[in-house]
Scaffold this active site. Structure first.
Site, mmCIF file in Angstrom:
data_model
loop_
_atom_site.group_PDB
_atom_site.id
_atom_site.type_symbol
_atom_site.label_atom_id
_atom_site.label_comp_id
_atom_site.label_asym_id
_atom_site.label_seq_id
_atom_site.Cartn_x
_atom_site.Cartn_y
_atom_site.Cartn_z
ATOM 1 N N LYS A 70 2.438 -24.894 13.231
ATOM 2 C CA LYS A 70 2.982 -23.718 14.714
ATOM 3 C C LYS A 70 2.761 -23.234 14.453
ATOM 4 C CE LYS A 70 7.762 -24.381 14.409
ATOM 5 N NZ LYS A 70 8.352 -24.351 13.950
ATOM 6 N N ARG A 125 15.343 -22.792 20.025
ATOM 7 C CA ARG A 125 15.738 -23.529 19.051
ATOM 8 C C ARG A 125 15.830 -24.682 19.721
ATOM 9 N NH1 ARG A 125 11.763 -21.538 15.223
ATOM 10 N NH2 ARG A 125 12.854 -22.246 12.524
ATOM 11 N N ARG A 153 3.394 -23.034 0.839
ATOM 12 C CA ARG A 153 2.479 -22.003 1.255
ATOM 13 C C ARG A 153 2.472 -20.846 0.997
ATOM 14 N NH1 ARG A 153 5.377 -22.876 7.377
ATOM 15 N NH2 ARG A 153 7.491 -22.219 6.545
ATOM 16 N N ARG A 188 7.348 -16.800 1.062
ATOM 17 C CA ARG A 188 8.228 -16.531 1.855
ATOM 18 C C ARG A 188 9.457 -17.492 1.067
ATOM 19 N NH1 ARG A 188 7.370 -18.518 7.535
ATOM 20 N NH2 ARG A 188 9.605 -19.203 7.470
ATOM 21 N N ARG A 225 16.911 -26.385 6.641
ATOM 22 C CA ARG A 225 15.547 -26.516 8.063
ATOM 23 C C ARG A 225 14.977 -27.582 8.444
ATOM 24 N NH1 ARG A 225 11.850 -22.697 5.292
ATOM 25 N NH2 ARG A 225 10.200 -22.273 6.778
HETATM 26 P P1 ADP Z 1 9.859 -22.018 10.379
HETATM 27 O O1 ADP Z 1 9.908 -23.009 11.805
HETATM 28 O O2 ADP Z 1 8.868 -22.576 9.722
HETATM 29 O O3 ADP Z 1 11.128 -22.564 9.844
HETATM 30 P P2 ADP Z 1 10.282 -19.379 11.415
HETATM 31 O O4 ADP Z 1 9.760 -18.535 10.984
HETATM 32 O O5 ADP Z 1 10.027 -20.241 12.641
HETATM 33 O O6 ADP Z 1 10.332 -20.936 10.390
HETATM 34 O O7 ADP Z 1 12.214 -19.119 11.582
HETATM 35 C C1 ADP Z 1 12.535 -18.798 9.841
HETATM 36 C C2 ADP Z 1 14.363 -18.748 10.372
HETATM 37 O O8 ADP Z 1 14.447 -17.951 11.159
HETATM 38 C C3 ADP Z 1 14.557 -20.003 11.279
HETATM 39 O O9 ADP Z 1 15.680 -21.223 9.403
HETATM 40 C C4 ADP Z 1 16.024 -19.897 11.310
HETATM 41 O O10 ADP Z 1 16.584 -19.099 11.067
HETATM 42 C C5 ADP Z 1 15.318 -18.227 11.895
HETATM 43 N N1 ADP Z 1 14.893 -18.043 13.199
HETATM 44 C C6 ADP Z 1 13.943 -18.471 13.860
HETATM 45 N N2 ADP Z 1 13.633 -18.122 15.242
HETATM 46 C C7 ADP Z 1 15.405 -18.933 15.709
HETATM 47 C C8 ADP Z 1 15.673 -18.859 17.009
HETATM 48 N N3 ADP Z 1 14.967 -18.626 18.119
HETATM 49 N N4 ADP Z 1 16.606 -19.253 16.825
HETATM 50 C C9 ADP Z 1 17.583 -19.118 15.846
HETATM 51 N N5 ADP Z 1 17.140 -18.594 14.870
HETATM 52 C C10 ADP Z 1 15.699 -18.740 14.364
#
Ligand code: ADP
Ligand code: ZN
Length: 220
Positions: A13, A88, A127, A162, A173
């Protein structure tokens, strides 16, 4: 134009979102990136966020919504935005619709990147990320390695893995994704704005191809 990037963690994404952002000239806003920048500052909110992220859990809605709302009021996103990682869950999606309505906008397309869990795990543990906030390029030590090992091609910064990109947290996740975020696919399907792309991690240049495919679709 408001574009939403859906899909489990590790489907690309972020990479696809950034490519689209360059091509279409609208900002790419990643909720994960925003949260990581709070964590880095280690303030009160940052410490709270860190607790959830490190366990592969979602940040509570109130906090996520508040932070995104603030970001979406900034000037650079006036003409459009590519949202990556937000919404989310359905609550966040409804809140986003409300917010956009106030600005006389709506979500035009929700792009759903689809990939099997095993491929996702393979991909995420390999990654590597550029931590430079101006760059944020994403690499994969197998599929998209940097020219010099461990160094960002674009800006020369030392690449990092990360903290939440380890197998255990990835599994959590993914579980969170299947339990909560996957519902968004039906939410946007019922609005008739869902566009699904099947990802093939074994072909070269995947993210570029995916971005091109989405662009073609948008121009139609
Ligand atoms: P990925 O898509 O690889 O899991 P992201 O960078 O999108 O990684 O998100 C990392 C973390 O940030 C998630 O596991 C969550 O804890 C938090 N997070 C990201 N976006 C949201 C959201 N919209 N609502 C709640 N938590 C979020
Ligand atoms: Zn870089």
């Amino acid at each position: 134009m408001v574009i939403i990037m859906l899909g489990a963690p590790g489907t690309g994404k972020g990479t696809v979102g950034k490519l689209l952002s360059d091509e279409l000239g609208i900002p790419h806003v990643s909720s994960g990136e925003i949260f990581r920048s709070y964590v880095k500052k280690q303030g009160e909110i940052g410490k709270q966020i860190e607790g959830y992220m490190s366990q592969g859990k979602l940040v509570p809605d109130e906090l996520a919504i508040q932070i995104l709302e603030k970001r979406l009021k900034e000037d650079d996103v006036k003409c459009g935005v590519i949202l990556d990682g937000y919404p989310r869950n359905i609550k966040q999606a409804e809140k986003l619709d409300e917010l956009l309505l106030k600005q006389d906008k709506k979500v035009e397309i929700a792009v759903n990147l689809s990939l099997s869990d095993q491929d996702i795990i393979d991909r995420i543990v390999k990654r590597r990320t550029c931590p430079n906030p101006e760059c944020r390029e994403i690499y994969n030590i197998e599929f998209k390695p940097p020219k010099i090992e461990g160094i960002c091609d674009k800006c020369g910064t030392k690449l990092i893995q990360r903290e939440d990109d380890n197998e255990e947290t990835v599994r959590k996740r993914l579980e969170t994704y299947h339990q909560i975020s996957e519902n968004l696919i039906d939410f946007y399907k019922s609005k008739d704005i869902l566009y699904t792309v099947k990802i093939n991690i074994h072909s070269e240049n995947t993210s570029r191809d995916v971005a091109t495919e989405i662009e073609r679709y948008l121009r139609k």
